[in-house]
Design an enzyme around this catalytic site. Structure first.
Site, PDB file in Angstrom:
ATOM      1  N   THR A 189      -1.662   4.075  -2.317  1.00 22.53           N
ATOM      2  CA  THR A 189      -3.108   4.217  -2.150  1.00 22.53           C
ATOM      3  C   THR A 189      -3.452   5.685  -2.360  1.00 22.53           C
ATOM      4  O   THR A 189      -2.586   6.473  -2.757  1.00 22.53           O
ATOM      5  CB  THR A 189      -3.540   3.702  -0.751  1.00 22.53           C
ATOM      6  OG1 THR A 189      -4.953   3.782  -0.616  1.00 22.53           O
ATOM      7  CG2 THR A 189      -2.903   4.514   0.382  1.00 22.53           C
TER       8      THR A 189
ATOM      9  N   VAL B 111      -6.758  -0.156  -6.720  1.00 21.33           N
ATOM     10  CA  VAL B 111      -6.749   1.263  -7.071  1.00 21.33           C
ATOM     11  C   VAL B 111      -7.201   2.002  -5.818  1.00 21.33           C
ATOM     12  O   VAL B 111      -8.091   1.525  -5.115  1.00 21.33           O
ATOM     13  CB  VAL B 111      -7.730   1.554  -8.231  1.00 21.33           C
ATOM     14  CG1 VAL B 111      -7.796   3.057  -8.526  1.00 21.33           C
ATOM     15  CG2 VAL B 111      -7.320   0.787  -9.489  1.00 21.33           C
ATOM     16  N   CYS B 112      -6.573   3.122  -5.531  1.00 16.03           N
ATOM     17  CA  CYS B 112      -7.059   4.004  -4.466  1.00 16.03           C
ATOM     18  C   CYS B 112      -7.044   3.248  -3.116  1.00 16.03           C
ATOM     19  O   CYS B 112      -6.126   2.468  -2.858  1.00 16.03           O
ATOM     20  CB  CYS B 112      -8.453   4.501  -4.869  1.00 16.03           C
ATOM     21  SG  CYS B 112      -9.051   5.978  -4.035  1.00 16.03           S
ATOM     22  N   THR B 113      -8.069   3.451  -2.289  1.00 14.73           N
ATOM     23  CA  THR B 113      -8.066   2.790  -0.976  1.00 14.73           C
ATOM     24  C   THR B 113      -8.382   1.294  -1.043  1.00 14.73           C
ATOM     25  O   THR B 113      -8.455   0.633  -0.007  1.00 14.73           O
ATOM     26  CB  THR B 113      -9.062   3.480  -0.020  1.00 14.73           C
ATOM     27  OG1 THR B 113     -10.327   3.591  -0.666  1.00 14.73           O
ATOM     28  CG2 THR B 113      -8.568   4.876   0.338  1.00 14.73           C
TER      29      THR B 113
END
Lengths: 234, 234
Positions: free
Chosen positions: B122, B102-104
């Site tokens: 990302t 998830v995300c970075t």
């Protein structure tokens, strides 16, 4: 209002952690806030997941809050009869600028006598008992009535918190947080409400939560009786 | 695949807690899953909020996982050069059924060599460096490429997790979770993406994250150099 803004989020055994962690993420992205995770002790609190949450502040040592927020979960049943917690909320509520909840946290506010005559929302499965605690149930994602701000079930906490940030600070501050959290939700299905979920999914869920709903109805009934007794004592 | 399904979510210093707590809430509502919150030690881990998270399992004692998930946050910069964590991910990734982020967190998967030639997403502020770690950046809320499933920034974790539950179990199971979490998002504003945020909100946020973006670019650059060196050694 103090500077920084003091926000207290209650944590308690068997809470639904996302009810709290969603708003917490939103509030944490705002400058000049001081956040407290509140419980009776500082021991880790079990949730409805494997994650135990560490309170940061006990209710005894908690300073006067600007915003008090009660999340929900099955653990609210016990809070509805918990004198220490209800007294804490009543005391804080007397001077807090905003009295708020997510999900079935609204039932706890109600049991503390803080929603009497106020419009409010809770998890969709608890809307039928919210009125027993003095609130006026309104089906919406977030409900604002004077200084009471309540959010619907679980994920509504994110919408609730962004709404509250805009109310307390300004819209641009809330929009900046929304951008940071990349909050452009895109649910893969349309089953989040009893009105849109496939009938068999709805029926399955309702069957599974039957016993929990009955326990909740009993806890609400006892809390309502105590509220009525307290009112007639005055 | 083991029964119950074993899901491991990495927790680490300065993570964005909602990247993990959103998916955790979704996975926790599914029957027959065993969830691990993984870090090097069992000491509470600080996050980007006042909440410290208690890991449940060390990476050393972690059993083989069916699903490995890496959330994001500023703390990913340090993970991009953390041999212990990257080795753990590479080792688990060799046999895991799904490798996710998830995300970075996607940058960490990339630094572990796990996104080479895979489409991925990302946080929108990190899309410009994702390709440096071998991934093929695709702008979508959730991206599935073979057994790699990646979600966009922070709140995308909820959409990601529901998508993954449908992929692993079935659509009705995911819909049941969505109903329980009342996931009918209704953002009060339309500022969650750089394409929809008001220009002054976007400019303000970009100015604030400038230094963090530069630190991230340097961390990604060092990780990319290590990946290239490792490839030329083989």
């Amino acid at each position: 209002m103090t500077t920084p803004l003091r926000i207290g989020l209650l944590v308690f055994p068997d809470m639904t952690q996302l009810d709290m962690t969603g708003p917490l993420q939103v509030f944490s992205a705002v400058p000049d806030v001081e956040i407290h995770l509140l419980w009776k002790t500082l021991e880790p609190v079990r949730t409805d997941s494997v994650m135990r949450i560490n309170p940061t502040t006990t209710i005894e040592s908690c300073p006067q809050l600007d915003v008090i927020c009660v999340p929900g979960g099955y653990g609210t049943d016990a809070l509805l009869g918990d004198r220490d917690i209800l007294d804490f909320l009543t005391r804080q509520g007397a001077s807090a600028r905003y009295i708020t909840s997510v999900c079935t946290g609204a039932l706890v506010l109600g049991a503390a006598g803080l929603l009497d005559g106020y419009e409010a929302v809770t998890h969709w499965t608890a809307m039928d008992v919210l009125g027993d605690l003095g609130a006026i149930p309104v089906q919406d994602r977030v409900v604002i009535d004077r200084n009471r701000v309540t959010g619907g079930g679980v994920t509504a906490g994110i919408d609730f918190a962004l709404t509250l940030v805009a109310e307390i600070f300004d819209r641009a501050t809330a929009e900046g947080v929304q951008l940071r959290l990349e909050y452009v939700p895109h649910p893969p299905f349309d089953a989040g409400s009893p009105h849109t979920a496939p009938p068999e999914v709805l029926a399955g869920y309702q069957a599974r939560i039957g016993p929990a709903k009955r326990r909740r109805a009993e806890a609400v009934s006892r809390a309502a009786a105590r509220l009525a007794a307290a009112a007639s004592d005055q």
